[in-house]
Scaffold this active site. Structure first.
Site, PDB file in Angstrom:
ATOM      1  N   LEU A 184       0.817  -1.211   0.000  1.00 34.46           N
ATOM      2  CA  LEU A 184       0.000   0.000   0.000  1.00 34.46           C
ATOM      3  C   LEU A 184       0.851   1.261   0.000  1.00 34.46           C
ATOM      4  O   LEU A 184       0.614   2.182  -0.774  1.00 34.46           O
ATOM      5  CB  LEU A 184      -0.920  -0.010   1.227  1.00 34.46           C
ATOM      6  CG  LEU A 184      -1.868   1.175   1.412  1.00 34.46           C
ATOM      7  CD1 LEU A 184      -2.906   1.219   0.283  1.00 34.46           C
ATOM      8  CD2 LEU A 184      -2.586   1.080   2.767  1.00 34.46           C
ATOM      9  N   GLY A 219       2.169   7.598   2.577  1.00 38.25           N
ATOM     10  CA  GLY A 219       2.151   6.658   3.690  1.00 38.25           C
ATOM     11  C   GLY A 219       0.784   6.727   4.346  1.00 38.25           C
ATOM     12  O   GLY A 219      -0.170   6.068   3.937  1.00 38.25           O
ATOM     13  N   SER A 220       0.679   7.578   5.364  1.00 37.67           N
ATOM     14  CA  SER A 220      -0.626   7.776   6.006  1.00 37.67           C
ATOM     15  C   SER A 220      -1.616   8.444   5.064  1.00 37.67           C
ATOM     16  O   SER A 220      -2.832   8.231   5.173  1.00 37.67           O
ATOM     17  CB  SER A 220      -0.451   8.628   7.273  1.00 37.67           C
ATOM     18  OG  SER A 220       0.390   7.982   8.197  1.00 37.67           O
ATOM     19  N   GLU A 259       1.252   0.213  10.285  1.00 35.42           N
ATOM     20  CA  GLU A 259      -0.201   0.026  10.390  1.00 35.42           C
ATOM     21  C   GLU A 259      -0.863   1.194  11.112  1.00 35.42           C
ATOM     22  O   GLU A 259      -1.823   1.027  11.873  1.00 35.42           O
ATOM     23  CB  GLU A 259      -0.542  -1.312  11.058  1.00 35.42           C
ATOM     24  CG  GLU A 259      -0.262  -2.496  10.151  1.00 35.42           C
ATOM     25  CD  GLU A 259      -0.944  -3.764  10.604  1.00 35.42           C
ATOM     26  OE1 GLU A 259      -2.088  -3.694  11.085  1.00 35.42           O
ATOM     27  OE2 GLU A 259      -0.321  -4.821  10.463  1.00 35.42           O
ATOM     28  N   GLY A 300      21.698  -1.644  32.909  1.00 36.30           N
ATOM     29  CA  GLY A 300      22.932  -0.877  32.871  1.00 36.30           C
ATOM     30  C   GLY A 300      23.671  -1.079  31.552  1.00 36.30           C
ATOM     31  O   GLY A 300      23.058  -1.155  30.480  1.00 36.30           O
ATOM     32  N   GLN A 312      14.342  -0.160  46.808  1.00 36.09           N
ATOM     33  CA  GLN A 312      12.968   0.304  46.605  1.00 36.09           C
ATOM     34  C   GLN A 312      12.789   0.971  45.243  1.00 36.09           C
ATOM     35  O   GLN A 312      11.720   0.874  44.632  1.00 36.09           O
ATOM     36  CB  GLN A 312      12.578   1.278  47.724  1.00 36.09           C
ATOM     37  CG  GLN A 312      12.319   0.594  49.058  1.00 36.09           C
ATOM     38  CD  GLN A 312      11.772   1.560  50.088  1.00 36.09           C
ATOM     39  OE1 GLN A 312      12.144   2.738  50.112  1.00 36.09           O
ATOM     40  NE2 GLN A 312      10.890   1.071  50.951  1.00 36.09           N
TER      41      GLN A 312
END
Length: 380
Positions: free
Chosen positions: A118, A124-125, A363, A339, A271
């Site tokens: 397509l 594209g879009s 897509e 890291g 933590q």
């Protein structure tokens, strides 16, 4: 999900890790994955049962589960599976009985590699900007001229579902679809495109490419609608693939945190690490809920009425946008947690970091999904 879907997930989760595919050459590896997926019956979920498929119709929940599971183990395996579905979806939706018989069974067996053509260099879009043309000749054949690019499976596909202008001045209302076999005279697929997460991509050049009129797929000038219907089926499954990658990144992060020694304890004891893992888990679950909802909506509510179709498009867009964006964040946090090892080529989080990036674009890029959602919100 019903028991069939749960059994499908369990079966594929057991099968995928046992496959030994060398992915150093993406073209060879993709062919090998198609062969393996076909031989073991997984590609049967890409086509309806009438043509050798596993289920009576394309099932969004099955597609999501398959892509999520494959992407967890190998994004390239997911790519190979997804393109068999996307490249045959238009034939499932609009093919003649002859076309369906000639292509869909071969796709399900892995005997034919499929592709969906397509996008163009300047379209594209903005599909209306398409410049590839198809002209019906007096001898009953069709001549294609133009260029398609960013075509997944380009150069290794056995056929392409190609969308071209049959009435150039009519915008999206002048587009028609055609099935073009890879060996058609006038088709050149030799220009390969290298990308950051290797998978087969190519530019297709059509120069007086002659195909029979019987290669027309669907109605004359009905190509745009057919393309959008095909993409809509598989949009939620893109979210499934992103979800699989995010789940793998979270697993890698948890395993690393539990074993990495630091200042007399493990990384998991800090933590700050626990907070990051908590955020990652929440992002994964949020994406999962949206993804599964979109798949359920298509399967169990349907898209037969305009209201249903609009609701599904908006939910699929939410799933695609959220799952891909969340996966990018989760994978980035996993890489940061590793890291220096996180950026070493060959480590899983490094490859996931490259693999996820394209899902936020193809897509329908994130920005396109935002527009779909926003328009739906305004319509109420």
């Amino acid at each position: 999900f019903d028991p069939v879907h749960r059994e499908l997930a369990a079966g594929l989760s057991a099968w995928a890790p046992r496959q030994d595919v060398d992915e150093s050459d993406d073209r060879s590896a993709c062919r090998q994955w198609v062969r393996l997926l076909g031989d073991h019956g997984w590609l049967r979920y890409c086509v309806p049962a009438a043509f050798g498929g596993a289920l009576d119709k394309l099932d969004s929940r099955a597609l999501v589960i398959l892509r999520e599971t494959l992407a967890f183990h190998s994004p390239l395996a997911d790519f190979a599976f997804a393109m068999q579905g996307l490249g045959s979806g238009a034939i499932t939706l609009a093919g003649t009985p002859g076309q369906q018989g000639a292509y869909l069974g071969a796709v399900a067996r892995g005997d034919k590699i499929a592709a969906f053509a397509l996008s163009e260099p300047d379209a594209g879009s903005d599909v209306a900007a398409m410049s590839t043309t198809a002209r019906f000749d007096a001898d009953g054949t069709v001549l294609l001229d133009g260029t398609k690019t960013w075509i997944s499976n380009g150069g290794i596909a056995d056929y392409y579902c190609v969308f071209a202008k049959t009435e150039p001045a009519a915008g999206t209302r002048g587009i028609t679809a055609f099935i073009v076999d890879a060996d058609s005279p006038g088709l050149d697929s030799s220009e390969h495109i290298a990308v950051m997460a290797p998978h087969p991509l190519a530019t297709l050049l059509f120069t007086g490419c002659r195909i029979p009129a019987s290669a027309q797929l669907g109605s004359l000038h009905g190509g745009f609608k057919l393309a959008m219907q095909t993409l809509d089926i598989f949009r939620a499954s893109v979210a499934g693939a992103a979800l699989g990658m995010a789940r793998r990144a979270l697993l890698e992060a948890v395993q690393h945190a539990k074993t990495r020694k630091m200042f007399g304890q493990t990384l998991a004891d800090f933590q700050l690490t626990q907070a990051k893992l908590g955020e990652m888990a929440a992002l994964v679950d949020a994406a999962a809920l949206l993804t599964y909802r979109a798949a359920w909506l298509r399967d169990c509510v349907g898209t037969a009425t305009p209201v249903q179709a609009q609701a599904y498009s908006a939910q699929a867009a939410m799933a695609k946008m959220t799952a891909t964006e969340n996966a990018q964040r989760v994978i980035d946090m996993a890489l940061q947690m590793h890291g220096g090892m996180g950026v070493k080529v060959g480590t899983k989080v490094e490859s996931l970091y490259r693999d996820i990036r394209s899902l936020r674009i193809y897509e329908g890029a994130t920005e396109v999904q935002q527009l779909i959602i926003g328009k739906s919100v305004l319509k109420g």
